[in-house]
Design a protein around this motif. Sequence first.
Motif, PDB file in Angstrom:
ATOM      1  N   ASN A 213      -6.926   1.012  -3.512  1.00 55.53           N
ATOM      2  CA  ASN A 213      -7.410   0.414  -2.334  1.00 55.53           C
ATOM      3  C   ASN A 213      -8.696   1.588  -2.237  1.00 55.53           C
ATOM      4  O   ASN A 213      -8.607   2.445  -1.705  1.00 55.53           O
TER       5      ASN A 213
ATOM      6  N   ASP B 296     -11.473   0.837  -0.142  1.00 55.59           N
ATOM      7  CA  ASP B 296     -12.311   0.556   1.011  1.00 55.59           C
ATOM      8  C   ASP B 296     -12.849   1.795   1.822  1.00 55.59           C
ATOM      9  O   ASP B 296     -13.718   1.806   2.420  1.00 55.59           O
TER      10      ASP B 296
ATOM     11  N   GLY C 222      -2.165   2.794  -1.808  1.00 54.36           N
ATOM     12  CA  GLY C 222      -3.070   1.878  -1.131  1.00 54.36           C
ATOM     13  C   GLY C 222      -2.942   0.421  -1.898  1.00 54.36           C
ATOM     14  O   GLY C 222      -3.878  -0.430  -1.480  1.00 54.36           O
ATOM     15  N   GLY C 223      -2.071   0.203  -2.995  1.00 49.59           N
ATOM     16  CA  GLY C 223      -1.737  -1.002  -3.528  1.00 49.59           C
ATOM     17  C   GLY C 223      -0.780  -0.639  -4.443  1.00 49.59           C
ATOM     18  O   GLY C 223      -0.113   0.161  -4.630  1.00 49.59           O
TER      19      GLY C 223
ATOM     20  N   GLY D 271       1.051  -1.191  -0.023  1.00 50.38           N
ATOM     21  CA  GLY D 271      -0.029  -0.079  -0.035  1.00 50.38           C
ATOM     22  C   GLY D 271       0.651   1.241  -0.044  1.00 50.38           C
ATOM     23  O   GLY D 271       0.080   2.264  -0.283  1.00 50.38           O
TER      24      GLY D 271
ATOM     25  N   ASP E  70      -6.003  -8.860  -1.537  1.00 46.91           N
ATOM     26  CA  ASP E  70      -4.576  -8.935  -0.969  1.00 46.91           C
ATOM     27  C   ASP E  70      -3.712  -9.723  -1.722  1.00 46.91           C
ATOM     28  O   ASP E  70      -2.564  -9.323  -1.727  1.00 46.91           O
TER      29      ASP E  70
ATOM     30  N   SER F 239      -3.628   1.510   3.007  1.00 47.80           N
ATOM     31  CA  SER F 239      -3.422   2.791   2.319  1.00 47.80           C
ATOM     32  C   SER F 239      -3.156   3.658   3.700  1.00 47.80           C
ATOM     33  O   SER F 239      -3.602   3.645   4.731  1.00 47.80           O
TER      34      SER F 239
ATOM     35  N   LYS G 292      -4.233  -5.165  -3.413  1.00 47.31           N
ATOM     36  CA  LYS G 292      -4.593  -4.095  -2.586  1.00 47.31           C
ATOM     37  C   LYS G 292      -4.034  -4.258  -1.370  1.00 47.31           C
ATOM     38  O   LYS G 292      -3.574  -5.266  -0.672  1.00 47.31           O
TER      39      LYS G 292
END
Lengths: 128, 589
Positions: free
Chosen positions: B298, B300, B462-463, A51, B407, B452, B449
Amino acid sequence: MPCALHLAVLLAGVAIVTGCVRGNGLPPSPAEVYQNSDPAAIRRGRLLFTGTCGGYCHSTKPGNREAPYLFDCSWTYGGSDREIFASIADGFPDTRMPAWGGKMPEGDADIWRVIAYLRSRRSCVNAD
Amino acid sequence: MRSTRGLLALSLCAGFGFASLGANSASAPADTPAEIQLDPLPTHWIAERPVGRGAGPVTRAMLEEPFAEDSRWLHYGGTYKNFRHSPLEQLSPANVSKLQVAWAFGTGTVGQFEVSPILYDGVLFITSSYNRLFALDAKTGAVLWRYDHQNDPNLPLCCGPANRGVAITGDLVLMATLDAHLIAFDRRTGEIAWDTEITDYTKGFTATSAPLVVDDLAYIGIAGGEYGVRGFIDAYETKTGKRVFRHYTVPAAGEPGVETWSGTSYETGGAPAWTTGTYDRELDTLFWTTGNPSPDWNGDDRLGDNLYSDSLLALDPKTGEQKWYFQFTPHDVWDYDGNSHIFLVDTTVDGTPRKLIAQANRNGFFYLIDRSDGSFVKGKPYLEQLNWATLDANGRPVVNPRAMPTDEPTERTCPSNLGGTNGAYTGSFDPALGLVFVSTIESCQAFAKGISVFVEGIPYLGGLPELVDAAAGKSYGNFVAIDASTGDVRWRARERYPMMAGALSTRGGVVFSGTLDGEAVAYESKTGKVLWRFRMGGGVRSQPIAYELDGRTYVVYGSGSFATLDDFAGGPQNIPEGGHLFVFVLPEG
């Protein structure tokens, strides 16, 4: 006391109690402890690396990137866990490597988890 | 030409000098120089006499011309229609193979050389990576004036030190900089007329695109979608550099659209406007496009559609008020910025005449959008490999759930995060043939992902994209012709590596682009047949233009790529960086 220091003291205590002190007289780093016994910590380290570090800077595969590839055991600024910790936490002024100390969601423990992840998937050309 | 100096003096041998003085301190006179001082290097060379051929200022009428004139190229997109279509008939399938080098010019910089040159009054205005600006004699290549912008060496750039060119109006040329300034120069001398700071670059903002001028205003969008900035489009008075409005591309609390961001994620929402927009006089509307929401991979923490990321925006040119929007990729988690090249196309679709915006979007679909109201007209894939989504009747993607970042991703998802095509380079449109031409990237990735972490001025991603095809050497490219009325692909010309170069078409029936392994290429517009190749050396990331001067016909290319992005795309790994301009000419007679 900063949480990272708490953790370091705790882990050092654990190491002494269990007799797990390395040949150089130093207790294992938190990253080494994670690597040996905590798959969840390594997974979190991977997700943090994914990330934050691995998108456009440090690649997960060797290639033409501005930032160094971190899985080949070749370390410009020292390859011990504590030296790597310092590189990540302090960054390098006048470069594009920021200081991550105090900026990870779970404090410096997250930096140790990233180091544990880097160690877990390294592929050394020459042993470090 | 006279030069001015940078602020930094260069001191050599300072330590050695002090040591020597120390050893001889007993006898050294008190006023002995402690350092050897060299003059600082020049950074700005000004023409002592006005350059050009005395054509006078660039007028509004010139900027309104419906087709680029033979001896002028005044906009990034050629004209406000953005066709990048030259009226030159001299460049034809019959003679294009006779092009030869007239002159070449090195920029002295590395990183991608993405310029679309501006030509006026016999002068080419060229920007290189790192914001060097050159005024060159278009016939000979002689340097008329030059400005090297002094950027912070540690700029927070996601994707290289690109600049795509200047805008021109009156007697000014305007360049936006990596450290987020907009600077106006006297086109005749190179002297700075004004210099306005757009915003604080240390927070992750940067400016890479060519500005757009309409009447008395210059528009520039900001980049920074990989840093969690809040994107915007600014308008400045061309005479003074004073800001007239700022249109944010992400709503603030209480504004319409903020409900499409969960929590306070709009505060770091991205949606940068990092490419050049265009303008429709008839509708008095400014069209601009926006990039990815932050963080890239990401979603989310930013649940919802994330307006107005990955969108086409219609704005009032005087106030910046938003008239309508169309979002290409709601809740983007692949980095499919919506800001590839747009064309103002008038054509008939399914029997009905329409005023449209045509775009080959980074997400792999070719779109036709009604430019009067933003309604969706048509959308079709233009790639050979596209599996992240299909489109419903309203143009909204129906996402393949297996394409979502995870993931530990295993799904090979197409296109890659660099897209089927990309806003860093242009397309062209031949109105006679009704064909849109674009360079494409055929490459797929697996999207990972991660966690973050937002820190101002640090990439907020974030990925990451795992470079599946690029790592396996399976990425390739096509130069593609798309029917602007139907969205059907008419022809594809395959290249070994992904293509990341701009396009130029000509009335004579030739379309130009280039390859990542360093070739300028000309294709027959109707068929895609390769007519000419020339090895320039550096990967082609620039936007070619053509012009006629003193009876000769010229084509201009920039050569020089950026290795990091070549790596992402799956391009060649062994070609050195370094910007060179090549100017080709047809033989006399």
